[in-house]
Design a protein around this motif. Structure first.
Motif, PDB file in Angstrom:
ATOM      1  N   VAL A 146       0.776  -1.110  -0.011  1.00  0.00           N
ATOM      2  CA  VAL A 146      -0.069   0.007   0.043  1.00  0.00           C
ATOM      3  C   VAL A 146       0.940   1.356  -0.118  1.00  0.00           C
ATOM      4  N   ARG A 147       0.869   2.065  -1.164  1.00  0.00           N
ATOM      5  CA  ARG A 147       1.848   2.830  -1.144  1.00  0.00           C
ATOM      6  C   ARG A 147       1.339   4.298  -1.608  1.00  0.00           C
ATOM      7  N   PRO A 148       0.638   5.175  -0.526  1.00  0.00           N
ATOM      8  CA  PRO A 148       0.340   6.656  -0.765  1.00  0.00           C
ATOM      9  C   PRO A 148       1.579   7.313  -1.444  1.00  0.00           C
ATOM     10  N   SER A 149       2.618   6.924  -1.138  1.00  0.00           N
ATOM     11  CA  SER A 149       3.989   7.760  -1.853  1.00  0.00           C
ATOM     12  C   SER A 149       3.759   7.806  -3.316  1.00  0.00           C
ATOM     13  N   ARG A 150       3.151   6.669  -3.736  1.00  0.00           N
ATOM     14  CA  ARG A 150       3.206   6.588  -5.321  1.00  0.00           C
ATOM     15  C   ARG A 150       1.628   6.229  -5.706  1.00  0.00           C
ATOM     16  N   ASN A 151       0.848   6.550  -4.797  1.00  0.00           N
ATOM     17  CA  ASN A 151      -0.505   6.301  -5.306  1.00  0.00           C
ATOM     18  C   ASN A 151      -1.025   4.956  -5.789  1.00  0.00           C
ATOM     19  N   ASP A 152      -0.421   3.960  -5.399  1.00  0.00           N
ATOM     20  CA  ASP A 152      -0.719   2.536  -5.711  1.00  0.00           C
ATOM     21  C   ASP A 152      -0.732   1.508  -4.726  1.00  0.00           C
ATOM     22  N   ILE A 153      -1.719   0.564  -5.251  1.00  0.00           N
ATOM     23  CA  ILE A 153      -1.733  -0.781  -4.253  1.00  0.00           C
ATOM     24  C   ILE A 153      -1.533  -1.812  -5.296  1.00  0.00           C
ATOM     25  N   TYR A 154      -0.909  -3.081  -4.593  1.00  0.00           N
ATOM     26  CA  TYR A 154      -0.740  -3.989  -5.474  1.00  0.00           C
ATOM     27  C   TYR A 154      -0.353  -5.431  -4.678  1.00  0.00           C
ATOM     28  N   TRP A 155      -0.205  -6.583  -5.131  1.00  0.00           N
ATOM     29  CA  TRP A 155       0.167  -7.799  -4.653  1.00  0.00           C
ATOM     30  C   TRP A 155       1.640  -8.128  -5.510  1.00  0.00           C
ATOM     31  N   ALA A 156       2.182  -8.952  -4.619  1.00  0.00           N
ATOM     32  CA  ALA A 156       3.360  -9.539  -5.229  1.00  0.00           C
ATOM     33  C   ALA A 156       3.783 -10.693  -4.507  1.00  0.00           C
ATOM     34  N   GLU A 157       4.005 -11.900  -5.269  1.00  0.00           N
ATOM     35  CA  GLU A 157       4.717 -13.115  -4.723  1.00  0.00           C
ATOM     36  C   GLU A 157       6.390 -12.823  -4.757  1.00  0.00           C
ATOM     37  N   ILE A 158       6.845 -13.193  -3.610  1.00  0.00           N
ATOM     38  CA  ILE A 158       8.178 -12.926  -3.168  1.00  0.00           C
ATOM     39  C   ILE A 158       9.039 -14.385  -2.957  1.00  0.00           C
ATOM     40  N   CYS A 159       9.992 -14.649  -3.547  1.00  0.00           N
ATOM     41  CA  CYS A 159      10.671 -15.970  -3.506  1.00  0.00           C
ATOM     42  C   CYS A 159      12.062 -15.731  -3.524  1.00  0.00           C
ATOM     43  N   THR A 186      15.938 -17.312  -2.992  1.00  0.00           N
ATOM     44  CA  THR A 186      16.456 -18.540  -3.317  1.00  0.00           C
ATOM     45  C   THR A 186      17.942 -18.461  -2.566  1.00  0.00           C
ATOM     46  N   GLU A 187      18.400 -19.346  -1.562  1.00  0.00           N
ATOM     47  CA  GLU A 187      19.616 -19.205  -0.635  1.00  0.00           C
ATOM     48  C   GLU A 187      20.792 -19.036  -1.709  1.00  0.00           C
ATOM     49  N   GLY A 188      21.706 -18.298  -1.787  1.00  0.00           N
ATOM     50  CA  GLY A 188      22.705 -18.084  -2.366  1.00  0.00           C
ATOM     51  C   GLY A 188      22.522 -17.067  -3.419  1.00  0.00           C
ATOM     52  N   LYS A 189      21.454 -16.597  -3.899  1.00  0.00           N
ATOM     53  CA  LYS A 189      20.823 -15.472  -4.616  1.00  0.00           C
ATOM     54  C   LYS A 189      21.517 -14.278  -4.476  1.00  0.00           C
ATOM     55  N   THR A 190      22.157 -13.546  -5.392  1.00  0.00           N
ATOM     56  CA  THR A 190      22.948 -12.100  -5.059  1.00  0.00           C
ATOM     57  C   THR A 190      22.272 -11.123  -5.563  1.00  0.00           C
ATOM     58  N   GLY A 191      21.174 -11.033  -6.220  1.00  0.00           N
ATOM     59  CA  GLY A 191      20.409 -10.119  -6.625  1.00  0.00           C
ATOM     60  C   GLY A 191      19.071  -9.717  -6.050  1.00  0.00           C
ATOM     61  N   GLY A 192      18.473  -8.895  -6.376  1.00  0.00           N
ATOM     62  CA  GLY A 192      17.036  -8.509  -5.526  1.00  0.00           C
ATOM     63  C   GLY A 192      16.009  -9.926  -5.777  1.00  0.00           C
ATOM     64  N   TRP A 193      14.996  -9.542  -5.277  1.00  0.00           N
ATOM     65  CA  TRP A 193      13.945 -10.670  -5.056  1.00  0.00           C
ATOM     66  C   TRP A 193      13.535 -10.843  -6.575  1.00  0.00           C
ATOM     67  N   GLY A 194      13.425  -9.666  -7.236  1.00  0.00           N
ATOM     68  CA  GLY A 194      12.700  -9.717  -8.576  1.00  0.00           C
ATOM     69  C   GLY A 194      11.207 -10.216  -8.713  1.00  0.00           C
ATOM     70  N   ALA A 195      10.623  -9.599  -7.523  1.00  0.00           N
ATOM     71  CA  ALA A 195       9.099 -10.002  -7.419  1.00  0.00           C
ATOM     72  C   ALA A 195       8.457  -9.374  -8.637  1.00  0.00           C
ATOM     73  N   VAL A 196       7.314  -9.688  -9.170  1.00  0.00           N
ATOM     74  CA  VAL A 196       6.749  -9.183 -10.180  1.00  0.00           C
ATOM     75  C   VAL A 196       5.252  -8.580  -9.372  1.00  0.00           C
ATOM     76  N   ARG A 197       4.918  -7.374  -9.698  1.00  0.00           N
ATOM     77  CA  ARG A 197       3.626  -6.607  -9.212  1.00  0.00           C
ATOM     78  C   ARG A 197       2.398  -7.544  -9.845  1.00  0.00           C
ATOM     79  N   HIS A 198       1.387  -7.730  -9.191  1.00  0.00           N
ATOM     80  CA  HIS A 198       0.184  -8.315  -9.685  1.00  0.00           C
ATOM     81  C   HIS A 198      -0.952  -7.318  -9.621  1.00  0.00           C
ATOM     82  N   GLU A 199      -1.844  -7.041 -10.350  1.00  0.00           N
ATOM     83  CA  GLU A 199      -3.186  -6.200  -9.911  1.00  0.00           C
ATOM     84  C   GLU A 199      -3.041  -5.081  -9.367  1.00  0.00           C
ATOM     85  N   VAL A 200      -2.042  -4.013 -10.050  1.00  0.00           N
ATOM     86  CA  VAL A 200      -1.650  -2.984  -9.707  1.00  0.00           C
ATOM     87  C   VAL A 200      -2.957  -2.019  -9.728  1.00  0.00           C
TER      88      VAL A 200
END
Length: 214
Positions: free
Chosen positions: A116-129, A131-145
């Motif tokens: 929930v982001r009033p700072s950007r006037n949006d609300i959305y869902w994301a699946e976060i996953c 993996t141990e040893g991963k070096t980047g960000g989560w790479g979560a994809v936004r859904h139903e923005v």
């Protein structure tokens, strides 16, 4: 996005904080059913204590009867696992800028989050996953923005209903976004805050929505 070090922790959308009565921090037990609509957890932080909250990341503290995180970029604090299936989770988001709920989570790195982001006037869902040893960000994809329709710093009442594989989000009583996913069946939940200071959670309530007749 999440930084691997949990000291610095940029746990993608989970600056979360939950607290409840110690009598609620237990499973239902074998053969014990919970009546539909019964309160599973309720916390207003008025006693200055956040019993049962994990405070995994963000140095959470009760301040003037409200719960907030005091350091880090992404902060969350989860409730212990209870024997929940379908449930609603609601709370007051005070001076809201950027925060949300973690629901149906396996742990802090794997689950579904409502942002929930009033700072950007949006609300959305994301699946976060993560993996141990991963070096980047989560790479979560936004859904139903969807557009949120509220300005930064307003007080909001946020509610989610989790039934089977459907997730509904409400803000101030108005349904905002609906998402479906069967990825995460676990009952763990948490509160989240992004790095902006001066945001708080209060009046957390979880209710049972399991309908035995279905």
């Amino acid at each position: 996005m999440k930084i691997k070090s949990k000291e610095l922790l940029a746990v993608f959308l989970l600056g979360v904080g939950f607290c409840f009565s110690p009598t609620l921090c237990v499973g239902k037990g074998v053969g014990v059913s919970t009546p539909f609509g019964e309160i599973l957890l309720q916390e207003d932080f008025e006693d200055g204590i956040a019993q049962g909250f994990g405070n995994e990341i963000g140095d959470w503290k009760v301040i003037d009867g409200k719960y907030t995180a005091r350091r880090g970029i992404f902060r969350f604090s989860s409730i212990c696992d209870l024997d929940w299936a379908d449930y609603s989770l609601e709370a007051d988001f005070i001076m809201a800028k950027d925060g949300g709920f973690l629901v149906r989570a396996k742990n802090d790195d794997n689950g579904i989050i409502l942002v929930v982001r009033p700072s950007r006037n949006d609300i959305y869902w994301a699946e976060i996953c993560w993996t141990e040893g991963k070096t980047g960000g989560w790479g979560a994809v936004r859904h139903e923005v969807r557009a949120l329709g509220y300005k930064p710093g307003q007080d909001l009442h946020v509610k989610v209903e989790v039934i089977d594989d459907e997730f509904k989000a409400y803000v101030n009583g108005e349904i905002k976004t609906v998402f479906k996913s069967a990825e995460f069946p676990e009952p763990k939940v948490a509160l989240y805050l992004y790095h902006q200071s001066g945001q708080y959670w209060d009046n957390v309530v979880v209710r049972n929505l399991t309908n035995k007749s279905r």
